[in-house]
Scaffold this motif. Structure first.
Motif, PDB file in Angstrom:
ATOM      1  N   GLY A  82       0.783  -1.225   0.000  1.00 24.36           N
ATOM      2  CA  GLY A  82       0.000   0.000   0.000  1.00 24.36           C
ATOM      3  C   GLY A  82       0.817   1.278   0.000  1.00 24.36           C
ATOM      4  O   GLY A  82       0.252   2.364   0.078  1.00 24.36           O
ATOM      5  N   ASP A 108       1.004   8.396  11.396  1.00 30.60           N
ATOM      6  CA  ASP A 108      -0.168   9.036  10.796  1.00 30.60           C
ATOM      7  C   ASP A 108      -0.019  10.548  10.687  1.00 30.60           C
ATOM      8  O   ASP A 108      -0.899  11.233  10.180  1.00 30.60           O
ATOM      9  CB  ASP A 108      -1.442   8.674  11.559  1.00 30.60           C
ATOM     10  N   GLY A 114      -3.221   6.590   7.061  1.00 31.56           N
ATOM     11  CA  GLY A 114      -4.386   6.564   7.936  1.00 31.56           C
ATOM     12  C   GLY A 114      -4.464   5.284   8.740  1.00 31.56           C
ATOM     13  O   GLY A 114      -3.594   4.415   8.628  1.00 31.56           O
ATOM     14  N   PRO A 115      -5.504   5.142   9.573  1.00 27.70           N
ATOM     15  CA  PRO A 115      -5.634   3.959  10.438  1.00 27.70           C
ATOM     16  C   PRO A 115      -5.614   2.637   9.682  1.00 27.70           C
ATOM     17  O   PRO A 115      -5.005   1.670  10.132  1.00 27.70           O
ATOM     18  CB  PRO A 115      -6.985   4.188  11.129  1.00 27.70           C
ATOM     19  N   ALA A 116      -6.295   2.582   8.536  1.00 26.69           N
ATOM     20  CA  ALA A 116      -6.343   1.325   7.778  1.00 26.69           C
ATOM     21  C   ALA A 116      -4.953   0.916   7.303  1.00 26.69           C
ATOM     22  O   ALA A 116      -4.563  -0.255   7.395  1.00 26.69           O
ATOM     23  CB  ALA A 116      -7.290   1.468   6.587  1.00 26.69           C
ATOM     24  N   LEU A 117      -4.193   1.880   6.807  1.00 25.51           N
ATOM     25  CA  LEU A 117      -2.837   1.568   6.338  1.00 25.51           C
ATOM     26  C   LEU A 117      -1.930   1.198   7.510  1.00 25.51           C
ATOM     27  O   LEU A 117      -1.108   0.283   7.397  1.00 25.51           O
ATOM     28  CB  LEU A 117      -2.257   2.754   5.578  1.00 25.51           C
ATOM     29  N   THR A 119      -2.752  -0.317  10.245  1.00 29.28           N
ATOM     30  CA  THR A 119      -3.076  -1.701  10.610  1.00 29.28           C
ATOM     31  C   THR A 119      -2.432  -2.677   9.633  1.00 29.28           C
ATOM     32  O   THR A 119      -1.895  -3.721  10.031  1.00 29.28           O
ATOM     33  CB  THR A 119      -4.599  -1.901  10.611  1.00 29.28           C
ATOM     34  N   ARG A 120      -2.449  -2.316   8.372  1.00 29.52           N
ATOM     35  CA  ARG A 120      -1.868  -3.177   7.340  1.00 29.52           C
ATOM     36  C   ARG A 120      -0.346  -3.272   7.462  1.00 29.52           C
ATOM     37  O   ARG A 120       0.254  -4.317   7.177  1.00 29.52           O
ATOM     38  CB  ARG A 120      -2.247  -2.618   5.974  1.00 29.52           C
ATOM     39  N   GLN A 122       1.516  -2.744  10.328  1.00 30.42           N
ATOM     40  CA  GLN A 122       2.029  -2.983  11.673  1.00 30.42           C
ATOM     41  C   GLN A 122       2.988  -4.174  11.770  1.00 30.42           C
ATOM     42  O   GLN A 122       4.046  -4.084  12.383  1.00 30.42           O
ATOM     43  CB  GLN A 122       0.870  -3.174  12.657  1.00 30.42           C
ATOM     44  N   SER A 192      -4.659   5.690  17.730  1.00 30.51           N
ATOM     45  CA  SER A 192      -3.674   4.613  17.694  1.00 30.51           C
ATOM     46  C   SER A 192      -2.510   4.892  18.636  1.00 30.51           C
ATOM     47  O   SER A 192      -1.995   3.988  19.301  1.00 30.51           O
ATOM     48  CB  SER A 192      -3.163   4.415  16.269  1.00 30.51           C
TER      49      SER A 192
END
Length: 204
Positions: A82, A108, A114-117, A119-120, A122, A192
């Motif tokens: 991503g 961030d 953003g939060p979704a990225l 999480t991806r 981590q 986060s």
């Protein structure tokens, strides 16, 4: 042969000599003969090693592979799922301007993350050699959120001086924090990061 013809022949001869001298000069010592492409420093000038290094940087990360976000290059960031070239450059530019991230919650602050990225990413990141999802060590110092000064808050991973000052200013204007989660009310502190810091904080 007329004077005009002799003059024309002389000019042609001089032009031919000049062209020959120009070609000879192009190979003279000290003049670059060709464009040289830089090799990766790790390859020690070995073209095959450079090729292998370039291929390694081009491939996506393996399932359990991580990179150090506090030291990685633009090329290494592009291996993350991503993350394209533009975002990779923004991440490195932000790190160079504001210092090491220190934790995944701080990423961030980079536009486009953003939060979704997060999480991806981590499982693929570590910071200064520490994995992104590593919990605080047992016995690690706990900071009193309602008493800590700017220096104490600044020492927390991912906070930094600007956020530490914002926390103290918020506390001075709104009163003591009633729960750790109230930190999300401070501008510039994402959820986060609050979640990551919670084990390191106390209110009493």
């Amino acid at each position: 042969m007329s004077r005009t013809e002799r003059r024309s022949l002389a000019i042609l001869f001089l032009l031919g000599v000049a062209g020959h001298l120009a070609r000879a000069a192009s190979g003279a010592p000290g003049e670059p003969a060709a464009i040289a492409f830089p090799l990766d420093s790790a390859s020690d000038g070995n073209a095959l090693a450079h090729r292998d290094s370039a291929r390694a940087l081009a491939r996506p990360l393996a399932e359990q592979e991580q990179i150090d976000a506090d030291h990685a290059s633009v090329a290494e960031f592009q291996r993350l799922p991503g993350v394209g070239p533009a975002l990779a450059r923004r991440i490195v530019a932000d790190r160079e301007s504001h210092g090491a991230f220190g934790g995944i919650g701080v990423l961030d602050r980079v536009p486009g993350v953003g939060p979704a990225l997060l999480t991806r990413l981590q499982s693929h990141l570590r910071f200064g050699g520490v994995l992104a999802d590593t919990p605080p060590a047992e016995g690690e110092a706990v900071v009193n959120l309602n008493q800590a000064d700017v220096a104490q808050l600044d020492a927390l991973p991912g906070i930094g001086t600007a956020r530490a000052r914002a926390i103290v200013a918020f506390r001075d204007s709104a009163g003591p924090f009633r729960q750790i989660g109230d930190l999300r009310l401070v501008r510039g502190l994402p959820q986060s990061l609050v979640d990551r810091l919670a084990p390191r904080l106390t209110l009493h």
